[in-house]
Design an enzyme around this catalytic site. Structure first.
Site, mmCIF file in Angstrom:
data_model
loop_
_atom_site.group_PDB
_atom_site.id
_atom_site.type_symbol
_atom_site.label_atom_id
_atom_site.label_comp_id
_atom_site.label_asym_id
_atom_site.label_seq_id
_atom_site.Cartn_x
_atom_site.Cartn_y
_atom_site.Cartn_z
ATOM 1 N N ASN A 21 0.875 -1.181 0.000
ATOM 2 C CA ASN A 21 0.000 0.000 0.000
ATOM 3 C C ASN A 21 0.908 1.226 0.000
ATOM 4 O OD1 ASN A 21 -1.754 2.082 0.523
ATOM 5 N ND2 ASN A 21 -2.309 1.395 2.589
ATOM 6 N N LYS A 67 0.119 4.189 -0.086
ATOM 7 C CA LYS A 67 -0.505 5.357 0.580
ATOM 8 C C LYS A 67 -0.331 6.586 -0.322
ATOM 9 C CE LYS A 67 0.061 3.071 4.974
ATOM 10 N NZ LYS A 67 0.170 3.166 6.407
ATOM 11 N N HIS A 70 -9.336 0.853 5.535
ATOM 12 C CA HIS A 70 -8.017 1.088 6.140
ATOM 13 C C HIS A 70 -8.193 2.049 7.312
ATOM 14 C CE1 HIS A 70 -3.884 2.310 6.733
ATOM 15 N NE2 HIS A 70 -3.517 1.260 6.020
ATOM 16 N N GLU A 87 -6.580 4.481 8.308
ATOM 17 C CA GLU A 87 -6.388 5.910 7.993
ATOM 18 C C GLU A 87 -7.646 6.496 7.356
ATOM 19 O OE1 GLU A 87 -2.726 5.388 5.824
ATOM 20 O OE2 GLU A 87 -1.766 4.752 7.688
ATOM 21 N N GLU A 99 -4.785 -4.892 11.051
ATOM 22 C CA GLU A 99 -3.823 -3.808 11.211
ATOM 23 C C GLU A 99 -4.048 -3.133 12.553
ATOM 24 O OE1 GLU A 99 -2.466 -1.883 7.265
ATOM 25 O OE2 GLU A 99 -4.505 -1.243 7.651
ATOM 26 N N GLY A 143 2.891 2.249 10.794
ATOM 27 C CA GLY A 143 3.788 3.384 10.567
ATOM 28 C C GLY A 143 4.547 3.823 11.806
ATOM 29 N N SER A 171 4.084 -2.110 10.411
ATOM 30 C CA SER A 171 5.529 -2.122 10.584
ATOM 31 C C SER A 171 6.177 -3.471 10.263
ATOM 32 C CB SER A 171 5.909 -1.655 11.999
ATOM 33 O OG SER A 171 5.454 -0.331 12.224
HETATM 34 P P1 13P Z 1 3.413 0.303 7.713
HETATM 35 O O1 13P Z 1 3.896 -0.989 7.101
HETATM 36 O O2 13P Z 1 4.120 1.500 7.196
HETATM 37 O O3 13P Z 1 3.329 0.220 9.202
HETATM 38 O O4 13P Z 1 1.899 0.482 7.194
HETATM 39 C C1 13P Z 1 1.004 -0.566 7.320
HETATM 40 C C2 13P Z 1 -0.200 -0.213 6.549
HETATM 41 O O5 13P Z 1 -0.968 0.661 6.912
HETATM 42 C C3 13P Z 1 -0.423 -0.896 5.285
HETATM 43 O O6 13P Z 1 -1.664 -0.556 4.742
#
Ligand code: 13P
Length: 257
Positions: free
Chosen positions: A16, A18, A102, A104, A174, A180, A215
């Site tokens: 992803n 983002k 997601h 976010e 997640e 992140g 992560s």
């Molecule tokens: P990270 O791998 O940067 O922690 O992000 C995970 C994520 O949100 C994947 O959609």
């Protein structure tokens, strides 16, 4: 708790991106990924770039057996929704997957459980495979509410889509506190939630691909993938580094052998 040997489910790694990238950055990243791309037989791999770069990614990946998808979808039929992208459009770009729910999007775009359920349905109606994200905040985990939160998020979709719909869906766990942050759930923490998720789907759960996201790095991927209910990963940061992305896909390929 149910679990079965991983060999009976296909593994999946999804990058992803983002809201990252430029045409030039993407071109460089894709070239680096493809230059060293290994032969993988146990793993499907997909990249979900920002909408505006889907075609660029599709052009690069389509000669190989790699897939692409969207990071979100508007659940409505095409029409007056300025700034939005429909499932039909994603289908038109030959997307295989679309991420829905997601954290976010849930937090920053205020997408409700109901909205996520509608996205899931819209994606499936166009033949896309939704990747349904669920996960708890650190507050919810501290209060012992992790599983209740995830159960609620799953139920909202199960109630409208039904159990059978999950034979063409992926679930991604997640934990918000791990996304992140550099802090990963321990393999044991993740495995406990994955087993709980699988249990919510009765028989369909046995074939359901459940990804872990938060992560994931080359250093921790093998340990996570060694758990029987962890079928792959949803990667953020690591999907923006060619060598890390390849190394994690390779860990998924080798897991359980
Ligand atoms: P990270 O791998 O940067 O922690 O992000 C995970 C994520 O949100 C994947 O959609």
């Amino acid at each position: 708790m149910t679990s079965q040997p991983k060999a009976q489910r296909r593994r999946l790694v999804v990058g992803n991106w983002k809201m990252n990238g430029t045409r030039e950055d993407n071109s460089c990243l894709l070239q680096n990924i493809l230059a060293d791309w290994p032969t993988l037989v146990n793993v499907d791999v997909a990249i979900c770039p920002p909408f505006v770069y889907i075609e660029q990614v599709a052009r690069a990946l389509s000669p190989r057996e790699l897939y692409w998808g969207g990071q979100s979808v508007n659940p409505n039929a095409p029409g007056a929704y300025t700034g939005e992208v429909s499932a039909q459009m994603l289908r038109d770009l030959d997307c295989r997957y679309v991420i829905v729910g997601h954290n976010e999007r849930r937090r920053l775009q205020h997408e409700s459980d109901d909205c996520v359920a509608r996205q899931f349905l819209a994606a499936q109606a166009e033949g896309l495979t939704p990747i349904l994200c669920v996960g708890e905040s650190s507050e919810q985990r501290k209060q012992g509410q992790a599983l209740a939160t995830i159960g609620r998020q799953l139920k909202a979709v199960l109630e409208v889509a039904g159990l059978e719909a999950f034979s063409n869906a992926v679930v991604a766990y997640e934990p918000i506190w791990a996304v992140g942050t550099g802090v990963t759930a321990t393999p044991e923490e993740a495995a406990q939630v994955h087993a709980f998720i699988r249990d919510q789907f009765a028989d369909v759960g046995q074939s359901l691909v459940i990804l872990y996201g938060g992560s994931v790095k080359p250093e921790n991927a093998a340990e996570l993938f060694a758990k029987p209910d962890i079928d792959g990963a949803l990667l953020g940061g690591a999907s923006l580094k060619a060598q890390d992305f390849i190394a994690i896909c390779q860990c998924a390929e080798n897991a359980g052998k």
